[in-house]
Design a protein around this motif. Structure first.
Motif, PDB file in Angstrom:
ATOM      1  N   THR A 124       0.729  -1.120   0.071  1.00 44.72           N
ATOM      2  CA  THR A 124       0.011  -0.136  -0.050  1.00 44.72           C
ATOM      3  C   THR A 124       0.859   1.194  -0.037  1.00 44.72           C
ATOM      4  O   THR A 124       1.970   1.160   0.870  1.00 44.72           O
ATOM      5  N   ILE A 125       0.356   2.329  -0.766  1.00 47.46           N
ATOM      6  CA  ILE A 125       0.906   3.381  -0.928  1.00 47.46           C
ATOM      7  C   ILE A 125       0.142   4.629  -0.004  1.00 47.46           C
ATOM      8  O   ILE A 125      -1.104   4.566  -0.392  1.00 47.46           O
TER       9      ILE A 125
ATOM     10  N   GLY B 123      -2.960   4.047  -3.066  1.00 47.29           N
ATOM     11  CA  GLY B 123      -3.132   3.056  -3.885  1.00 47.29           C
ATOM     12  C   GLY B 123      -2.548   2.001  -3.516  1.00 47.29           C
ATOM     13  O   GLY B 123      -1.759   1.892  -2.537  1.00 47.29           O
ATOM     14  N   SER B 124      -2.154   0.730  -4.537  1.00 44.69           N
ATOM     15  CA  SER B 124      -1.267  -0.357  -4.249  1.00 44.69           C
ATOM     16  C   SER B 124      -0.429  -0.226  -5.324  1.00 44.69           C
ATOM     17  O   SER B 124      -0.474   0.056  -6.536  1.00 44.69           O
ATOM     18  N   ILE B 125       0.893  -0.866  -5.001  1.00 42.44           N
ATOM     19  CA  ILE B 125       2.095  -1.264  -6.119  1.00 42.44           C
ATOM     20  C   ILE B 125       1.584  -2.124  -6.946  1.00 42.44           C
ATOM     21  O   ILE B 125       1.084  -3.145  -6.690  1.00 42.44           O
ATOM     22  N   GLU B 126       1.636  -1.598  -8.432  1.00 43.15           N
ATOM     23  CA  GLU B 126       1.406  -2.625  -9.399  1.00 43.15           C
ATOM     24  C   GLU B 126       2.497  -3.222 -10.284  1.00 43.15           C
ATOM     25  O   GLU B 126       2.773  -4.253 -10.350  1.00 43.15           O
TER      26      GLU B 126
ATOM     27  N   ILE C 209       7.141  -2.487 -10.857  1.00 36.77           N
ATOM     28  CA  ILE C 209       8.246  -1.686 -10.142  1.00 36.77           C
ATOM     29  C   ILE C 209       9.208  -1.729 -11.545  1.00 36.77           C
ATOM     30  O   ILE C 209       9.474  -2.634 -11.947  1.00 36.77           O
ATOM     31  N   TYR C 210       9.877  -0.581 -11.509  1.00 36.82           N
ATOM     32  CA  TYR C 210      10.837  -0.256 -12.568  1.00 36.82           C
ATOM     33  C   TYR C 210      12.175   0.133 -11.994  1.00 36.82           C
ATOM     34  O   TYR C 210      11.904   0.609 -10.922  1.00 36.82           O
ATOM     35  N   ILE C 211      13.228   0.153 -12.601  1.00 39.33           N
ATOM     36  CA  ILE C 211      14.561   0.959 -12.167  1.00 39.33           C
ATOM     37  C   ILE C 211      14.672   1.831 -13.033  1.00 39.33           C
ATOM     38  O   ILE C 211      15.111   1.601 -14.376  1.00 39.33           O
ATOM     39  N   ASP C 212      14.993   3.184 -12.559  1.00 40.26           N
ATOM     40  CA  ASP C 212      15.415   4.237 -13.484  1.00 40.26           C
ATOM     41  C   ASP C 212      16.777   4.099 -13.702  1.00 40.26           C
ATOM     42  O   ASP C 212      17.597   4.405 -12.857  1.00 40.26           O
ATOM     43  N   ASN C 213      17.148   3.732 -14.965  1.00 35.69           N
ATOM     44  CA  ASN C 213      18.756   3.874 -15.340  1.00 35.69           C
ATOM     45  C   ASN C 213      19.435   5.106 -15.137  1.00 35.69           C
ATOM     46  O   ASN C 213      20.622   5.152 -14.749  1.00 35.69           O
ATOM     47  N   GLU C 214      18.757   6.165 -15.041  1.00 38.23           N
ATOM     48  CA  GLU C 214      19.552   7.656 -15.000  1.00 38.23           C
ATOM     49  C   GLU C 214      19.604   7.737 -13.524  1.00 38.23           C
ATOM     50  O   GLU C 214      20.968   8.317 -13.283  1.00 38.23           O
ATOM     51  N   THR C 215      18.909   7.695 -12.755  1.00 40.65           N
ATOM     52  CA  THR C 215      18.915   8.008 -11.235  1.00 40.65           C
ATOM     53  C   THR C 215      19.116   6.752 -10.381  1.00 40.65           C
ATOM     54  O   THR C 215      19.502   6.957  -9.190  1.00 40.65           O
ATOM     55  N   ASN C 216      18.955   5.488 -10.722  1.00 44.96           N
ATOM     56  CA  ASN C 216      19.305   4.287 -10.116  1.00 44.96           C
ATOM     57  C   ASN C 216      18.112   4.173  -9.084  1.00 44.96           C
ATOM     58  O   ASN C 216      18.564   3.538  -8.025  1.00 44.96           O
ATOM     59  N   PHE C 217      17.068   4.858  -9.394  1.00 37.14           N
ATOM     60  CA  PHE C 217      15.943   4.682  -8.267  1.00 37.14           C
ATOM     61  C   PHE C 217      14.719   3.924  -8.755  1.00 37.14           C
ATOM     62  O   PHE C 217      14.769   3.784 -10.091  1.00 37.14           O
ATOM     63  N   TYR C 218      13.968   3.567  -7.865  1.00 34.23           N
ATOM     64  CA  TYR C 218      12.815   2.926  -8.153  1.00 34.23           C
ATOM     65  C   TYR C 218      11.818   3.965  -8.897  1.00 34.23           C
ATOM     66  O   TYR C 218      11.553   4.752  -8.417  1.00 34.23           O
ATOM     67  N   THR C 219      11.068   3.499  -9.894  1.00 35.13           N
ATOM     68  CA  THR C 219       9.901   4.219 -10.267  1.00 35.13           C
ATOM     69  C   THR C 219       8.745   3.125 -10.127  1.00 35.13           C
ATOM     70  O   THR C 219       8.844   1.891 -10.867  1.00 35.13           O
ATOM     71  N   ILE C 220       7.595   3.500  -9.728  1.00 34.26           N
ATOM     72  CA  ILE C 220       6.857   2.420  -9.258  1.00 34.26           C
ATOM     73  C   ILE C 220       5.273   2.904  -9.677  1.00 34.26           C
ATOM     74  O   ILE C 220       4.830   3.954  -9.563  1.00 34.26           O
ATOM     75  N   ASP C 221       4.578   1.923 -10.455  1.00 34.70           N
ATOM     76  CA  ASP C 221       3.222   2.240 -10.915  1.00 34.70           C
ATOM     77  C   ASP C 221       2.310   1.917  -9.655  1.00 34.70           C
ATOM     78  O   ASP C 221       2.489   0.758  -9.227  1.00 34.70           O
ATOM     79  N   VAL C 222       1.504   3.020  -9.199  1.00 37.19           N
ATOM     80  CA  VAL C 222       0.659   2.663  -8.247  1.00 37.19           C
ATOM     81  C   VAL C 222      -0.954   2.593  -8.981  1.00 37.19           C
ATOM     82  O   VAL C 222      -1.284   3.516  -9.459  1.00 37.19           O
ATOM     83  N   LYS C 223      -1.505   1.518  -8.489  1.00 34.49           N
ATOM     84  CA  LYS C 223      -2.968   1.460  -8.856  1.00 34.49           C
ATOM     85  C   LYS C 223      -3.826   2.091  -7.882  1.00 34.49           C
ATOM     86  O   LYS C 223      -3.732   1.910  -6.716  1.00 34.49           O
ATOM     87  N   LEU C 224      -4.457   3.184  -8.243  1.00 37.54           N
ATOM     88  CA  LEU C 224      -5.170   4.145  -7.356  1.00 37.54           C
ATOM     89  C   LEU C 224      -6.459   3.280  -6.845  1.00 37.54           C
ATOM     90  O   LEU C 224      -7.275   2.338  -7.265  1.00 37.54           O
ATOM     91  N   PHE C 225      -6.611   3.538  -5.533  1.00 34.43           N
ATOM     92  CA  PHE C 225      -7.842   3.010  -4.808  1.00 34.43           C
ATOM     93  C   PHE C 225      -9.061   3.626  -5.537  1.00 34.43           C
ATOM     94  O   PHE C 225     -10.108   3.186  -5.371  1.00 34.43           O
ATOM     95  N   ASN C 226      -9.118   4.989  -5.695  1.00 32.42           N
ATOM     96  CA  ASN C 226     -10.225   5.798  -6.390  1.00 32.42           C
ATOM     97  C   ASN C 226     -10.302   5.865  -8.030  1.00 32.42           C
ATOM     98  O   ASN C 226      -9.230   5.435  -8.536  1.00 32.42           O
ATOM     99  N   ASP C 227     -11.507   5.490  -8.322  1.00 33.38           N
ATOM    100  CA  ASP C 227     -11.628   5.797  -9.464  1.00 33.38           C
ATOM    101  C   ASP C 227     -12.057   7.276  -9.769  1.00 33.38           C
ATOM    102  O   ASP C 227     -12.925   7.940  -9.553  1.00 33.38           O
ATOM    103  N   MET C 228     -10.830   7.858 -10.154  1.00 30.02           N
ATOM    104  CA  MET C 228     -10.955   9.238 -10.452  1.00 30.02           C
ATOM    105  C   MET C 228     -11.708   9.907 -11.733  1.00 30.02           C
ATOM    106  O   MET C 228     -12.066  11.005 -11.863  1.00 30.02           O
ATOM    107  N   THR C 229     -12.484   8.879 -12.192  1.00 26.47           N
ATOM    108  CA  THR C 229     -13.419   9.482 -13.543  1.00 26.47           C
ATOM    109  C   THR C 229     -14.893   9.378 -12.878  1.00 26.47           C
ATOM    110  O   THR C 229     -15.781   9.827 -13.637  1.00 26.47           O
ATOM    111  N   SER C 230     -15.002   8.919 -11.556  1.00 26.66           N
ATOM    112  CA  SER C 230     -16.183   8.874 -10.641  1.00 26.66           C
ATOM    113  C   SER C 230     -16.165   9.375  -9.634  1.00 26.66           C
ATOM    114  O   SER C 230     -15.907   8.488  -8.620  1.00 26.66           O
TER     115      SER C 230
END
Length: 275
Positions: free
Chosen positions: A206-207, A223-226, A228-249
């Motif tokens: 959970t985020i 949201g929750s982690i969907e 996980i990537y590694i940014d080659n330039e910064t060597n940090f994680y970039t994480i796709d987070v699936k939102l708990f909210n439906d922002m269209t409703s």
């Protein structure tokens, strides 16, 4: 009129029979408690069904009022929750005004955009309700955005679906922080960037909002982690987070009024000038 008389005359025997049968039934019911109780029970069942139907119809038309009352109660409970720093303590009140440090204004989303790179919502609450820019906006599922502009009766919200304003967030399990932003591609996902490689990161974690934010209280769901990537330039994680909210409703939302925000902001600005 003549037809009515003809009808009565032709059916006089049948009508007399029905009248005598009705009288006999009434006499039987009045003289026998068992029959009387059965009739009363049947009548009660019938009227009860009618009342239930009436209540259901009234309840349907009162859904708007009930939803508003439910939103008010949720706001009161969230206000209590945000003010409890220790679950063993009762939330304290401001000794001067009797107002909690964190109050909540209920608002309704009357317009919502989610198809551009920087999206906005319009709410039916404004400065008359105490709404100011830089206040956080949430609902029962998680964060929604930040107040951008305010008029007497309305306000606009910079949605979390924007590519310009990062929000402090963290992985709830490990407390490792990052910046929440949006890549502008999918309305169901945002990205948590600049997460250090030493962080323990797993799909499904959970985020939540971080402690460094002066806009949102800590630990508000996002949201929750969907992925996980590694940014080659910064060597940090970039994480796709699936939102708990439906922002269209979105329906009712809560605007967070944190009384400590101006003090913290002024202090931080003073520190920056001293550098």
């Amino acid at each position: 009129m003549q037809q009515i008389f003809n009808f009565i005359f032709k059916n006089s025997y049948r009508m007399l029979f029905l009248l005598l049968m009705l009288i006999s039934l009434l006499l039987t019911i009045q003289s026998h408690s068992y029959h009387k109780s059965k009739i009363i029970s049947s009548a009660n069942s019938f009227t009860g069904g009618v009342y239930q139907m009436t209540s259901n119809i009234e309840g349907y038309f009162n859904l708007k009022i009930q939803n508003e009352e439910l939103a008010k109660e949720n706001a009161r409970l969230k206000s209590l929750l945000f003010n409890i720093k220790d679950s063993t303590k009762v939330p304290s009140l401001d000794s001067i005004s009797g107002v909690k440090k964190i109050d909540i204004v209920i608002a309704k989303v009357i317009k919502n955009s989610y198809s551009s790179q920087v999206n906005f919502l319009t709410l039916d609450s404004g400065s008359k309700q105490g709404v100011k820019p830089e206040m956080g906006v949430i609902n029962s599922l998680g964060i929604v955005g930040v107040i951008e502009n305010v008029s007497p009766n309305y306000s606009t919200v910079l949605s979390i679906l924007n590519t310009e304003s990062p929000i402090n967030a963290k992985i709830k399990k490990s407390n490792h922080i990052g910046s929440l932003t949006w890549n502008g591609k999918n309305t169901g996902y945002v990205q948590l960037v600049d997460v250090p490689r030493l962080a323990s990161v797993r799909k499904g974690d959970t985020i939540v909002t971080g402690a460094q934010s002066t806009i949102f209280p800590e630990n508000i769901n996002i949201g929750s982690i969907e992925k996980i990537y590694i940014d080659n330039e910064t060597n940090f994680y970039t994480i796709d987070v699936k939102l708990f909210n439906d922002m269209t409703s979105l329906g009712h939302v809560y605007i967070i009024k944190n009384k400590d925000t101006p003090e913290i902001t002024n202090l931080e600005n003073k520190s920056k000038k001293d550098e």
